[in-house]
Design a protein around this motif. Structure first.
Motif, PDB file in Angstrom:
ATOM      1  N   VAL A  23      16.968   6.461 -66.587  1.00 39.86           N
ATOM      2  CA  VAL A  23      18.267   6.657 -67.254  1.00 39.86           C
ATOM      3  C   VAL A  23      19.280   5.636 -66.735  1.00 39.86           C
ATOM      4  CG1 VAL A  23      20.219   8.239 -67.493  1.00 39.86           C
ATOM      5  CG2 VAL A  23      17.889   9.090 -67.760  1.00 39.86           C
ATOM      6  N   GLU A  24      19.277   5.427 -65.438  1.00 39.01           N
ATOM      7  CA  GLU A  24      20.224   4.482 -64.844  1.00 39.01           C
ATOM      8  C   GLU A  24      20.028   3.085 -65.433  1.00 39.01           C
ATOM      9  OE1 GLU A  24      21.713   3.316 -60.363  1.00 39.01           O
ATOM     10  OE2 GLU A  24      19.574   3.642 -60.714  1.00 39.01           O
ATOM     11  N   LYS A  25      18.801   2.663 -65.584  1.00 38.43           N
ATOM     12  CA  LYS A  25      18.508   1.329 -66.093  1.00 38.43           C
ATOM     13  C   LYS A  25      18.895   1.188 -67.560  1.00 38.43           C
ATOM     14  CE  LYS A  25      14.664  -1.770 -67.174  1.00 38.43           C
ATOM     15  NZ  LYS A  25      13.186  -1.948 -67.135  1.00 38.43           N
ATOM     16  N   HIS A  26      18.376   2.069 -68.403  1.00 33.59           N
ATOM     17  CA  HIS A  26      18.548   1.900 -69.850  1.00 33.59           C
ATOM     18  C   HIS A  26      19.942   2.292 -70.327  1.00 33.59           C
ATOM     19  CE1 HIS A  26      14.445   0.680 -70.577  1.00 33.59           C
ATOM     20  NE2 HIS A  26      14.010   1.677 -69.812  1.00 33.59           N
ATOM     21  N   PHE A  27      20.544   3.306 -69.718  1.00 35.61           N
ATOM     22  CA  PHE A  27      21.914   3.648 -70.085  1.00 35.61           C
ATOM     23  C   PHE A  27      22.870   2.521 -69.670  1.00 35.61           C
ATOM     24  CE2 PHE A  27      22.596   8.238 -71.363  1.00 35.61           C
ATOM     25  CZ  PHE A  27      21.292   8.400 -71.823  1.00 35.61           C
ATOM     26  N   GLY A  28      22.562   1.897 -68.550  1.00 31.64           N
ATOM     27  CA  GLY A  28      23.376   0.755 -68.132  1.00 31.64           C
ATOM     28  C   GLY A  28      23.283  -0.394 -69.126  1.00 31.64           C
ATOM     29  N   GLU A  29      22.061  -0.679 -69.601  1.00 32.60           N
ATOM     30  CA  GLU A  29      21.874  -1.740 -70.599  1.00 32.60           C
ATOM     31  C   GLU A  29      22.574  -1.392 -71.905  1.00 32.60           C
ATOM     32  OE1 GLU A  29      20.476  -4.693 -70.445  1.00 32.60           O
ATOM     33  OE2 GLU A  29      19.933  -4.508 -68.331  1.00 32.60           O
ATOM     34  N   LEU A  30      22.405  -0.145 -72.347  1.00 26.54           N
ATOM     35  CA  LEU A  30      23.062   0.287 -73.588  1.00 26.54           C
ATOM     36  C   LEU A  30      24.577   0.172 -73.476  1.00 26.54           C
ATOM     37  CD1 LEU A  30      20.942   3.446 -74.505  1.00 26.54           C
ATOM     38  CD2 LEU A  30      21.077   1.312 -75.809  1.00 26.54           C
ATOM     39  N   CYS A  31      25.102   0.566 -72.334  1.00 33.29           N
ATOM     40  CA  CYS A  31      26.549   0.504 -72.122  1.00 33.29           C
ATOM     41  C   CYS A  31      27.048  -0.935 -72.209  1.00 33.29           C
ATOM     42  CB  CYS A  31      26.901   1.112 -70.766  1.00 33.29           C
ATOM     43  SG  CYS A  31      28.680   1.180 -70.436  1.00 33.29           S
ATOM     44  N   GLN A  32      26.350  -1.867 -71.575  1.00 32.44           N
ATOM     45  CA  GLN A  32      26.759  -3.267 -71.598  1.00 32.44           C
ATOM     46  C   GLN A  32      26.689  -3.844 -73.009  1.00 32.44           C
ATOM     47  OE1 GLN A  32      24.602  -5.583 -68.728  1.00 32.44           O
ATOM     48  NE2 GLN A  32      25.223  -4.317 -67.000  1.00 32.44           N
ATOM     49  N   ILE A  33      25.625  -3.512 -73.737  1.00 33.47           N
ATOM     50  CA  ILE A  33      25.459  -4.073 -75.084  1.00 33.47           C
ATOM     51  C   ILE A  33      26.478  -3.479 -76.052  1.00 33.47           C
ATOM     52  CG2 ILE A  33      23.889  -4.245 -77.048  1.00 33.47           C
ATOM     53  CD1 ILE A  33      21.581  -4.315 -74.991  1.00 33.47           C
ATOM     54  N   PHE A  34      26.700  -2.182 -75.988  1.00 32.37           N
ATOM     55  CA  PHE A  34      27.708  -1.562 -76.848  1.00 32.37           C
ATOM     56  C   PHE A  34      29.102  -2.112 -76.520  1.00 32.37           C
ATOM     57  CE2 PHE A  34      24.851   2.113 -77.995  1.00 32.37           C
ATOM     58  CZ  PHE A  34      24.981   1.966 -79.359  1.00 32.37           C
ATOM     59  N   ALA A  35      29.380  -2.316 -75.241  1.00 32.01           N
ATOM     60  CA  ALA A  35      30.681  -2.874 -74.858  1.00 32.01           C
ATOM     61  C   ALA A  35      30.847  -4.291 -75.419  1.00 32.01           C
ATOM     62  CB  ALA A  35      30.814  -2.885 -73.333  1.00 32.01           C
ATOM     63  N   ALA A  36      29.773  -5.087 -75.379  1.00 31.14           N
ATOM     64  CA  ALA A  36      29.826  -6.436 -75.956  1.00 31.14           C
ATOM     65  C   ALA A  36      30.013  -6.365 -77.473  1.00 31.14           C
ATOM     66  CB  ALA A  36      28.534  -7.189 -75.617  1.00 31.14           C
ATOM     67  N   TYR A  37      29.361  -5.401 -78.099  1.00 28.53           N
ATOM     68  CA  TYR A  37      29.504  -5.185 -79.550  1.00 28.53           C
ATOM     69  C   TYR A  37      30.968  -4.899 -79.898  1.00 28.53           C
ATOM     70  CZ  TYR A  37      28.617  -2.997 -84.134  1.00 28.53           C
ATOM     71  OH  TYR A  37      28.624  -2.670 -85.467  1.00 28.53           O
ATOM     72  N   VAL A  38      31.609  -4.049 -79.112  1.00 32.51           N
ATOM     73  CA  VAL A  38      33.015  -3.697 -79.348  1.00 32.51           C
ATOM     74  C   VAL A  38      33.912  -4.910 -79.126  1.00 32.51           C
ATOM     75  CG1 VAL A  38      34.934  -2.255 -78.547  1.00 32.51           C
ATOM     76  CG2 VAL A  38      32.660  -1.264 -78.787  1.00 32.51           C
ATOM     77  N   ARG A  39      33.628  -5.692 -78.083  1.00 36.98           N
ATOM     78  CA  ARG A  39      34.442  -6.881 -77.812  1.00 36.98           C
ATOM     79  C   ARG A  39      34.330  -7.894 -78.945  1.00 36.98           C
ATOM     80  NH1 ARG A  39      32.339  -6.174 -72.578  1.00 36.98           N
ATOM     81  NH2 ARG A  39      30.809  -7.837 -72.923  1.00 36.98           N
ATOM     82  N   LYS A  40      33.129  -8.079 -79.468  1.00 33.59           N
ATOM     83  CA  LYS A  40      32.947  -9.019 -80.576  1.00 33.59           C
ATOM     84  C   LYS A  40      33.651  -8.514 -81.831  1.00 33.59           C
ATOM     85  CE  LYS A  40      28.816 -11.560 -79.247  1.00 33.59           C
ATOM     86  NZ  LYS A  40      29.552 -12.850 -79.259  1.00 33.59           N
ATOM     87  N   THR A  41      33.620  -7.212 -82.049  1.00 25.77           N
ATOM     88  CA  THR A  41      34.343  -6.640 -83.187  1.00 25.77           C
ATOM     89  C   THR A  41      35.841  -6.879 -83.033  1.00 25.77           C
ATOM     90  OG1 THR A  41      32.636  -4.920 -83.408  1.00 25.77           O
ATOM     91  CG2 THR A  41      34.747  -4.532 -84.513  1.00 25.77           C
TER      92      THR A  41
END
Length: 291
Positions: A23-41
């Protein structure tokens, strides 16, 4: 028997530890990618705002229909950026923040795992010490009893922490599944709301562009090049370009309503004078011939 029980519980603890690590690994990756998605938006929103400003500046230089059509388009496009801003804020609150919160949750579960592992290690150490005491001093019941008491105490502590870990990891797993469903459902809902509004706004923007009257704007453009008084001004320019003699002759030709034009009279007079000169020349030649 106790040794086998310890081994089984160690295997269980490692499995729980792997679940938390996963959970620590994949939730961390998801969090970073979603945050990048929001920044690009958000960056797309900023670029769209620049586009709206440029369209408005350009529209102010154009013909009426094109100007109004572009301004209406810019208004609709600006409205879309308001919806995009709401999309950014909702994604941040409903998707990124819950994923980010798992950093703290995982840290708490690791603390529980650490406490359980510490209790297990103490239990294993006490068991090893008891076995050594029995081997070295099999007849010393007091030392053996004391070692057994310490082992029993360590076993009770390890059992308690194990049960707590099992319970907390079970709740962790249940909450993880629920949160994943909620986070991804929120993501899809937010995106559908934005794109639904975007379709409405794009439709209105498209209609504003299609309503631009090309022929009317082209007529306005042509009129700006050739104003209504263009012909009269051209005549004035042509008149001013004539020589004084041409202007005098033109004026004389124009004067005398209901009469033979004076220019024509002058031409007839000139023709008569030419005839008289020819007759005088003929008479002179005849006289010379008779002599």
């Amino acid at each position: 028997m106790l040794r086998r029980s310890l081994e089984n519980r160690d295997a269980q603890t490692r499995q729980l530890q792997d679940a938390v690590t996963n959970v620590e690994k994949h939730f961390g990756e998801l969090c970073q990618i979603f945050a990048a998605y929001v920044r690009k938006t958000a960056r797309l929103r900023d670029k769209a705002d620049l586009l709206v400003n440029e369209i408005n500046v350009y529209a102010s230089t154009e013909t009426p229909n094109l100007k109004q059509g572009l301004k209406n388009f810019a208004d609709e496009f600006a409205k879309l950026q308001d919806y995009r801003q709401a999309e950014v804020e909702r994604l941040e609150a409903k998707v990124v923040e819950p994923l980010k919160a798992y950093g703290t949750i995982v840290k708490m579960k690791r603390d529980d795992l650490k406490a359980t592992l510490t209790a297990r290690n103490r239990e294993a150490k006490q068991l090893t010490q008891l076995e050594r005491t029995r081997q070295r001093n099999p007849s010393d019941r007091h030392v053996i009893a004391q070692a057994e008491t310490e082992l029993q105490r360590a076993t009770m502590d390890a059992t308690r922490t194990t049960h707590h870990l099992e319970e907390t990891i079970d709740n962790f797993e249940k909450q993880k599944i629920k949160d994943i469903k909620t986070i991804f459902s929120e993501f899809i809902t937010i995106e559908m709301l934005f794109h639904g509004k975007a379709l409405e706004v794009y439709t209105a923007a498209y209609q504003n562009i299609k309503k631009i009257d090309e022929e009317e704007d082209l007529e306005v453009f042509r009129n700006s090049l050739y104003p209504p008084d263009y012909s009269s001004r051209l005549d004035i320019v042509r008149a001013n370009s004539k020589s004084p003699l041409q202007r005098s002759l033109s004026a004389k030709c124009i004067s005398g309503t209901g009469q033979v034009p004076s220019c024509r009279l002058r031409k007839d007079q000139q023709a008569e004078d030419d005839n008289e000169e020819d007759e005088d020349l003929d008479a002179t030649e005849e006289e010379n011939f008779l002599k």
